[in-house]
Design a protein around this motif. Structure first.
Motif, PDB file in Angstrom:
ATOM      1  N   PRO A  62       6.554   1.083  -1.457  1.00 26.12           N
ATOM      2  CA  PRO A  62       5.676   0.477  -0.441  1.00 26.12           C
ATOM      3  C   PRO A  62       5.224   1.481   0.624  1.00 26.12           C
ATOM      4  O   PRO A  62       4.086   1.405   1.104  1.00 26.12           O
ATOM      5  N   VAL A  63       6.102   2.419   0.977  1.00 22.53           N
ATOM      6  CA  VAL A  63       5.718   3.431   1.978  1.00 22.53           C
ATOM      7  C   VAL A  63       4.613   4.323   1.399  1.00 22.53           C
ATOM      8  O   VAL A  63       3.616   4.613   2.065  1.00 22.53           O
ATOM      9  N   LEU A  64       4.789   4.721   0.146  1.00 22.80           N
ATOM     10  CA  LEU A  64       3.758   5.549  -0.496  1.00 22.80           C
ATOM     11  C   LEU A  64       2.437   4.785  -0.579  1.00 22.80           C
ATOM     12  O   LEU A  64       1.361   5.353  -0.395  1.00 22.80           O
ATOM     13  N   GLU A  65       2.546   3.484  -0.843  1.00 20.93           N
ATOM     14  CA  GLU A  65       1.326   2.665  -0.929  1.00 20.93           C
ATOM     15  C   GLU A  65       0.637   2.599   0.426  1.00 20.93           C
ATOM     16  O   GLU A  65      -0.586   2.739   0.522  1.00 20.93           O
ATOM     17  N   ASP A  66       1.440   2.428   1.457  1.00 17.01           N
ATOM     18  CA  ASP A  66       0.861   2.309   2.798  1.00 17.01           C
ATOM     19  C   ASP A  66       0.176   3.595   3.247  1.00 17.01           C
ATOM     20  O   ASP A  66      -0.702   3.574   4.101  1.00 17.01           O
ATOM     21  N   HIS A  67       0.628   4.722   2.708  1.00 17.14           N
ATOM     22  CA  HIS A  67       0.087   5.992   3.187  1.00 17.14           C
ATOM     23  C   HIS A  67      -0.759   6.687   2.140  1.00 17.14           C
ATOM     24  O   HIS A  67      -0.916   7.909   2.168  1.00 17.14           O
ATOM     25  N   ASP A  68      -1.256   5.893   1.211  1.00 18.48           N
ATOM     26  CA  ASP A  68      -2.224   6.420   0.268  1.00 18.48           C
ATOM     27  C   ASP A  68      -1.647   7.553  -0.599  1.00 18.48           C
ATOM     28  O   ASP A  68      -2.370   8.459  -1.005  1.00 18.48           O
ATOM     29  N   SER A 103      -0.202   1.007  -9.557  1.00 17.96           N
ATOM     30  CA  SER A 103      -0.056   0.289  -8.285  1.00 17.96           C
ATOM     31  C   SER A 103      -1.327  -0.496  -7.975  1.00 17.96           C
ATOM     32  O   SER A 103      -2.416  -0.122  -8.399  1.00 17.96           O
ATOM     33  N   ARG A 104      -1.147  -1.554  -7.193  1.00 22.64           N
ATOM     34  CA  ARG A 104      -2.346  -2.314  -6.801  1.00 22.64           C
ATOM     35  C   ARG A 104      -3.289  -1.449  -5.975  1.00 22.64           C
ATOM     36  O   ARG A 104      -4.478  -1.740  -5.877  1.00 22.64           O
ATOM     37  N   ILE A 134      -0.420  -3.636 -14.931  1.00 24.41           N
ATOM     38  CA  ILE A 134      -1.027  -3.982 -13.644  1.00 24.41           C
ATOM     39  C   ILE A 134      -0.322  -5.226 -13.107  1.00 24.41           C
ATOM     40  O   ILE A 134       0.311  -5.952 -13.858  1.00 24.41           O
ATOM     41  N   THR A 135      -0.434  -5.473 -11.831  1.00 27.00           N
ATOM     42  CA  THR A 135       0.205  -6.668 -11.279  1.00 27.00           C
ATOM     43  C   THR A 135      -0.857  -7.614 -10.758  1.00 27.00           C
ATOM     44  O   THR A 135      -1.970  -7.206 -10.434  1.00 27.00           O
ATOM     45  N   GLU A 136      -0.435  -8.863 -10.694  1.00 25.30           N
ATOM     46  CA  GLU A 136      -1.334  -9.884 -10.171  1.00 25.30           C
ATOM     47  C   GLU A 136      -1.821  -9.542  -8.780  1.00 25.30           C
ATOM     48  O   GLU A 136      -2.921  -9.903  -8.391  1.00 25.30           O
ATOM     49  N   SER A 137      -0.965  -8.857  -8.029  1.00 35.78           N
ATOM     50  CA  SER A 137      -1.329  -8.581  -6.641  1.00 35.78           C
ATOM     51  C   SER A 137      -2.544  -7.656  -6.558  1.00 35.78           C
ATOM     52  O   SER A 137      -3.185  -7.575  -5.514  1.00 35.78           O
ATOM     53  N   SER A 138      -2.877  -6.989  -7.661  1.00 36.56           N
ATOM     54  CA  SER A 138      -4.105  -6.176  -7.662  1.00 36.56           C
ATOM     55  C   SER A 138      -5.327  -7.047  -7.435  1.00 36.56           C
ATOM     56  O   SER A 138      -6.392  -6.560  -7.060  1.00 36.56           O
ATOM     57  N   ALA A 139      -5.166  -8.326  -7.680  1.00 41.34           N
ATOM     58  CA  ALA A 139      -6.295  -9.232  -7.537  1.00 41.34           C
ATOM     59  C   ALA A 139      -6.783  -9.309  -6.099  1.00 41.34           C
ATOM     60  O   ALA A 139      -7.902  -9.747  -5.852  1.00 41.34           O
ATOM     61  N   ILE A 140      -5.939  -8.855  -5.159  1.00 38.39           N
ATOM     62  CA  ILE A 140      -6.418  -8.894  -3.772  1.00 38.39           C
ATOM     63  C   ILE A 140      -7.625  -7.982  -3.600  1.00 38.39           C
ATOM     64  O   ILE A 140      -8.414  -8.150  -2.691  1.00 38.39           O
ATOM     65  N   ALA A 141      -7.769  -7.029  -4.505  1.00 37.65           N
ATOM     66  CA  ALA A 141      -8.942  -6.159  -4.454  1.00 37.65           C
ATOM     67  C   ALA A 141     -10.177  -6.883  -4.987  1.00 37.65           C
ATOM     68  O   ALA A 141     -11.279  -6.347  -4.949  1.00 37.65           O
ATOM     69  N   MET A 146     -10.866  -5.700 -10.525  1.00 31.41           N
ATOM     70  CA  MET A 146      -9.771  -5.690 -11.486  1.00 31.41           C
ATOM     71  C   MET A 146     -10.316  -5.763 -12.910  1.00 31.41           C
ATOM     72  O   MET A 146      -9.873  -5.037 -13.802  1.00 31.41           O
ATOM     73  N   THR A 147     -11.269  -6.654 -13.105  1.00 24.70           N
ATOM     74  CA  THR A 147     -11.862  -6.815 -14.428  1.00 24.70           C
ATOM     75  C   THR A 147     -12.521  -5.521 -14.871  1.00 24.70           C
ATOM     76  O   THR A 147     -12.407  -5.117 -16.030  1.00 24.70           O
TER      77      THR A 147
END
Ligand code: C2E
Ligand code: CA
Ligand code: CA
Length: 537
Positions: A62-68, A103-104, A134-141, A146-147
């Protein structure tokens, strides 16, 4: 001692950790539980910190995700996996496909697919050895983004897997909208217990995936019981501690050489349902599975005469009107409710629906039985539509309507007036059973249907007072009745206006006692008080 890296430490040491090979993939085998063979593996990121030791991905990802920074890490893991596969090929060891996590956040990187393709070509790895999770949470994009990523991956030949399916709210919509090839279900939420509610949810998710003909991998499988349970649902692919924990590449290479593996996977075609618009509409889909569908509905499969109910919603049960649970329907053989004629009618309509792809309708009398309401003949009008199929098995969606009253009226009208009166009088009786010691009330099907009651009411009579079936001004009198029953009054009778429309009902109680004369139960009934003036007309 707390050996967790702080956020600052993660950010500070990440680049060096990558460079020095302290961040590596571990491999967790995926096994076909029926054959014991390895069918694949998942690459899971591990950070072995020089000083603090192993870091849990849940802490640093999560830290890596937050900081790109996750993109860099994911691409690095992908490359490590390619390097590993290359080594296998070079040594003449046949590998299995490896699933790599995306990752999402990677979804926003337009160069993710290009980047992994570049690496794959560099190591000359056939695309079938690489799966992308992939995870469902990618759908927030956004589903479109995603498609488009999935389409890109598909066009290049990658198998795309939906990770942690079922953990998010919109799972089923996502599944339908996204053309994924494999679904991964995490059994973690079952807490080791495959019975109960978790098991029911799980089996319906599995059914769902099956109709879409999408293979499933069960993750987090720790016990033989879980693995056997999944197998009983037709899911043989298992990833979990039961078979193996994630392991470093050396151990995995060893395992690859020692275990037989199989490359073929089941068919991966997404079967498109016929005229799915209505059914897959986000709202009705969610409701369908989790019982919020607006009307009474059931899902069932039909295969060469075999009918299996997969799901009924609460409204369905209400409409049938018997004191039954969804499980009663799912467990029973639905043909038991039909006589030969009714069964023929029902199978005819199913065949019509299969051929036409349209919604087809029929009416058939069915017999239902519940311990409380006894046996009842109910006429059901069904609207049936095929929504999917897998081979010769068809998935059908049925809306139903209880037309018994309508039918009875029609039938009795054509008979003598006397019989008509008798029939309508009978139809007006509401009955229930009140258990004095536990204050539990079990309503008959008519009470459930007309007064919107659940099959079991506790702390009776409070729920009916609260819902307004017994009006405020009669509440105390009615409570007093219950006290009198408890005190051993053998019977009670009186007129009570029901509901806010104050429909007058003659309510009667008859008490049943045990051999010591202690009151056990009271049987209640209510008949509408027919206005003699109205009856004349
Ligand atoms: P995930 O993708 O759902 O991975 C499955 C997790 O379940 C892994 O945790 C795995 O070690 C764990 N697991 C496997 N079998 C069992 C079991 O039988 N019981 C239990 N209790 N757990 C089991 P891990 O390795 O800690 O990874 C956690 C999460 O970190 C992963 O969940 C994934 O979301 C993320 N992750 C791991 N590697 C990567 C990566 O390379 N890139 C990205 N973006 N995320 C990653
Ligand atoms: Ca994963
Ligand atoms: Ca997972």
């Amino acid at each position: 001692m707390d050996n967790k890296l702080s956020e600052q430490e993660i950010l500070y040491s990440f680049e060096a950790a990558l460079r020095d090979g302290h961040i590596v993939p571990y491999y967790q085998p995926q096994i076909n539980h029926s054959t014991g063979r390895m069918v694949g593996a998942e690459a899971l990121m591990r950070w072995n910190h020089l000083v603090l030791g192993f870091q849990c991905p849940a802490d640093f990802i999560p830290v890596l995700e937050d900081h790109d920074l996750i993109f860099k890490a994911d691409v690095y893991i992908f490359e490590e996996v390619c390097r590993f596969l290359r080594k296998c090929f070079d040594r003449g060891i046949s590998p299995v496909p490896i699933s790599v996590n995306m990752s999402r956040c990677d979804i926003y990187r337009h160069d993710y697919v290009e980047e992994i393709e570049r690496i794959r070509h560099r190591y000359e790895i056939p695309v079938r050895y690489l799966h992308i999770e992939i995870t469902e949470s990618s759908a927030i994009a956004g589903i479109e983004l995603m498609t488009s990523v999935i389409d890109k991956l598909h066009a290049l030949g990658y198998i795309v897997e939906m990770d942690d399916f079922g953990s998010g709210y919109s799972s089923l919509n996502i599944l339908k909208d996204l053309n994924v090839d494999v679904i991964k279900i995490d059994l973690g939420f079952l807490d080791g217990n495959v019975g109960g509610r978790g098991g029911i949810i799980l089996s319906s998710v599995v059914q769902m995936a099956k109709w879409l003909n999408t293979p499933i991998i069960s993750e987090g499988v720790e016990t033989m019981e879980q693995a056997d349970y999944m197998k009983s649902l037709g899911c043989n692919y298992i990833q979990g501690y039961l078979y193996a924990k994630p392991m470093p590449k050396e151990a995995f290479l060893d395992r690859l050489q020692k275990t037989q593996h199989e490359m073929e996977r089941p068919s991966m075609q997404f079967i498109n349902a016929v005229n799915t618009g209505k059914f897959w509409d986000p709202d009705s889909m969610e409701t369908l599975i989790f019982s919020h569908f607006v009307g009474p509905a059931a899902l069932f499969t039909y295969q060469e005469g075999k009918l299996e109910i997969l799901r009924v919603n609460d409204k369905y049960i209400r409409e049938i009107g018997m004191n039954m649970t969804p499980q009663d329907f799912i467990n029973a053989n639905p043909w038991d409710n039909h006589d030969a004629e009714s069964r023929k009618r029902y199978e005819d309509v199913i065949r019509r629906a299969i051929v036409s792809g349209e919604e087809e309708t029929c009416e058939a009398w069915r017999q239902f039985f519940s311990p409380c309401c006894g046996k009842d003949e109910i006429c059901i009008r069904s609207y049936i539509q095929v929504i999917g199929h897998a081979g010769t098995q068809h998935l059908l969606f049925a809306r139903i309507q209880n037309v018994t009253a309508e039918k009875n009226k029609y039938q009795t009208l054509s008979e003598s007036e006397q019989r008509f009166r008798f029939a309508s009088e009978q139809a007006n009786i509401y009955a229930w059973e009140y258990t004095i010691a536990t204050k539990e009330m079990r309503p008959c099907f008519r009470c459930m249907r007309d007064m919107d009651l659940p099959p079991l009411l506790t702390n009776y009579p409070e729920p009916v007072i609260e819902s307004g079936v017994i009006p405020e001004d009669y509440a105390d009198m009615y409570r007093d009745w219950m006290r009198r029953l408890e005190a051993g009054e053998p019977s009670l009778e009186g007129v009570i206006p029901f509901t806010k429309w104050r429909v007058p009902f003659l309510v009667r109680y008859t008490t049943v006692f045990d051999e010591n004369g202690k009151p056990l139960k009271a049987y209640g009934s209510a008949t509408m008080v027919v206005d003699p003036a109205k009856e004349e007309k």
